[in-house]
Scaffold this active site. Structure first.
Site, PDB file in Angstrom:
ATOM      1  N   TYR A  86     -16.961 -25.551  -0.439  1.00 56.40           N
ATOM      2  CA  TYR A  86     -17.912 -25.114  -1.471  1.00 56.40           C
ATOM      3  C   TYR A  86     -17.523 -25.639  -2.844  1.00 56.40           C
ATOM      4  O   TYR A  86     -16.345 -25.600  -3.220  1.00 56.40           O
ATOM      5  CB  TYR A  86     -17.944 -23.591  -1.547  1.00 56.40           C
ATOM      6  N   LYS A 139       1.247   5.496   1.881  1.00 58.36           N
ATOM      7  CA  LYS A 139      -0.159   5.531   1.451  1.00 58.36           C
ATOM      8  C   LYS A 139      -0.892   4.262   1.888  1.00 58.36           C
ATOM      9  O   LYS A 139      -0.244   3.247   2.216  1.00 58.36           O
ATOM     10  CB  LYS A 139      -0.201   5.686  -0.069  1.00 58.36           C
TER      11      LYS A 139
HETATM   12  C1  LIG Z   1       3.250   3.774  -4.421  1.00 59.67           C
HETATM   13  C2  LIG Z   1       4.248   4.667  -5.037  1.00 59.67           C
HETATM   14  C3  LIG Z   1       5.607   4.558  -4.704  1.00 59.67           C
HETATM   15  C4  LIG Z   1       6.160   3.407  -3.890  1.00 59.67           C
HETATM   16  O1  LIG Z   1       6.293   2.324  -4.766  1.00 59.67           O
HETATM   17  P1  LIG Z   1       6.851   0.887  -4.318  1.00 59.67           P
HETATM   18  O2  LIG Z   1       6.802   0.094  -5.580  1.00 59.67           O
HETATM   19  O3  LIG Z   1       5.886   0.366  -3.312  1.00 59.67           O
HETATM   20  O4  LIG Z   1       8.197   1.078  -3.773  1.00 59.67           O
HETATM   21  C5  LIG Z   1       6.472   5.523  -5.213  1.00 59.67           C
HETATM   22  N1  LIG Z   1       6.023   6.507  -6.029  1.00 59.67           N
HETATM   23  C6  LIG Z   1       4.732   6.614  -6.399  1.00 59.67           C
HETATM   24  C7  LIG Z   1       4.301   7.706  -7.302  1.00 59.67           C
HETATM   25  C8  LIG Z   1       3.800   5.691  -5.929  1.00 59.67           C
HETATM   26  O5  LIG Z   1       2.516   5.780  -6.306  1.00 59.67           O
END
Ligand SMILES: *Cc1c(COP(=O)(O)O)cnc(C)c1O
Length: 359
Positions: free
Chosen positions: A253, A41
């Site tokens: 800044y 994702k």
């Molecule tokens: C993002 C996600 C993962 C992967 O998780 P990591 O902590 O990055 O290994 C697995 N399952 C679901 C439902 C997620 O949203």
């Protein structure tokens, strides 16, 4: 702008595909008897789906997890027809025909999702998300889940751990026990509970399919300890200016940093627009010739300043400063966040380069 000839003033993000491959193989080995999938994702955690997805497929991955249908469509185009692609956010109104056409598998998590998928007809495969305690997405585990999904062609039942990064947390076992109830209710259907952290909790959490994400990209799955993962993301940003900061003078800044003594300071072409977070200073650091150089003063949009006084040889404009790599976790901690947010926050201005072929 051509990637073949990046301008010397651009910060560069180098993604090591061989490291992605070796991290995947490590997670697959740690998954024991379970098949090892991959969370891809958010453009493979900000590092480039187009380059990373084929590397994972060549390493043996056949199950991929996206969040949105739009991501799944891109993944389908990259991965071809054989691979299994799940859509973690489920199905929204109007999306079912597209999901079916692209053979994307929605992870249904509400009665509305189930109704939308059933109304769309056919009986294409779907996955089910059951909430075992995270209280984010999923049908409540105590409900009569099997009745709700009677007419579905289920290919996977999954849940997600809330506290996997802390192996001692009692919720890990509680969620495991609740998931066992659900699993018994769906005999013969594949089950999946473990993300990267869950894989490290042990065999009992592995079930049939694991879903690592962050570990593939070199981020630490556990709050403390864990296996040695290969660093994947490396930043190089050019130094624009080097100068002496006299004792009592301030930088940047808000004049938040005042030199306690005469110092040599380098201004570097990277800022918060690139994902170097404002709260990385104080505490964050980069490296020049592998020597640590601390951030001083506020990070601004396009620039940041580093204390280079301790280098044996002072840098020159045009020299490169390195960030991330093996320091990803340290920079995340200095920025009061996680490697997940650092990686997915990397900005659009980098010249992205991919090294290794991942085979
Ligand atoms: C993002 C996600 C993962 C992967 O998780 P990591 O902590 O990055 O290994 C697995 N399952 C679901 C439902 C997620 O949203």
């Amino acid at each position: 702008m051509s990637v073949d000839a990046p301008l010397p003033s651009s910060p560069r993000l180098m993604v090591d595909l061989d490291a992605v491959r070796s991290n995947y193989l490590l997670m697959a080995a740690r998954s024991g008897m379970a098949s090892c999938g991959a969370a891809i994702k958010a453009d493979a955690y900000g590092l480039g789906l187009n380059e990373i997805a084929p590397v994972l497929a060549r390493a043996g991955c056949t199950s991929f997890f996206c969040a949105h249908v739009s991501e799944g469509m891109i993944a389908r185009q990259i991965l071809g027809h054989e691979m299994e692609i799940f859509i973690l956010n489920g199905v929204q109104y109007g999306e079912a025909p597209l999901l079916r056409q692209k053979h994307l598998i929605p992870v249904l998590s509400t009665p509305e999702h189930i109704a939308l998928w059933q109304e769309a007809g056919e009986n294409a495969p779907a996955a089910l998300h059951v909430d075992t305690g995270m209280n984010r997405l999923g049908l409540p585990w105590q409900g009569n889940v099997p009745d709700m999904v009677k007419d579905l062609n289920l290919t996977l039942v999954m849940s997600h751990l809330a506290c996997g990064s802390d192996p001692a947390h009692p919720m890990n076992r509680q969620q495991l026990e609740r998931f066992a109830v659900i699993r018994t209710a769906f005999p013969g259907i594949r089950a999946s509970l473990a993300n990267s952290a869950g894989i490290l909790l042990g065999d009992a959490w592995h079930h049939d399919l694991t879903r690592p994400g962050i570990a593939l990209y070199g981020g630490a799955p556990l709050d403390e300890g864990g296996p040695n993962l290969a660093p994947v993301a490396h930043i190089e940003a050019p130094i624009l200016q080097v100068f002496t900061l006299r004792q009592g003078q301030s930088v940047g800044y808000g004049a938040t940093y005042t030199a306690p003594k005469d110092m040599t300071v380098a201004t570097v072409a990277i800022g918060y627009a690139d994902g170097l977070r404002r709260d990385a200073s104080p505490g964050g650091f980069g490296r020049i010739h592998d020597q640590k150089v601390p951030l001083v003063g506020r990070v601004s949009m396009d620039l940041s300043t580093f204390d280079v006084s301790d280098l044996t040889k002072p840098p020159k404009p045009g020299d490169l400063l390195c960030l991330l790599g093996k320091d990803l976790e340290a920079l995340a901690i200095a920025s009061d966040t996680l490697s997940y947010e650092v990686l997915t926050g990397l900005g659009p201005r980098f010249v992205r380069e991919y090294k290794g072929c991942g085979t």
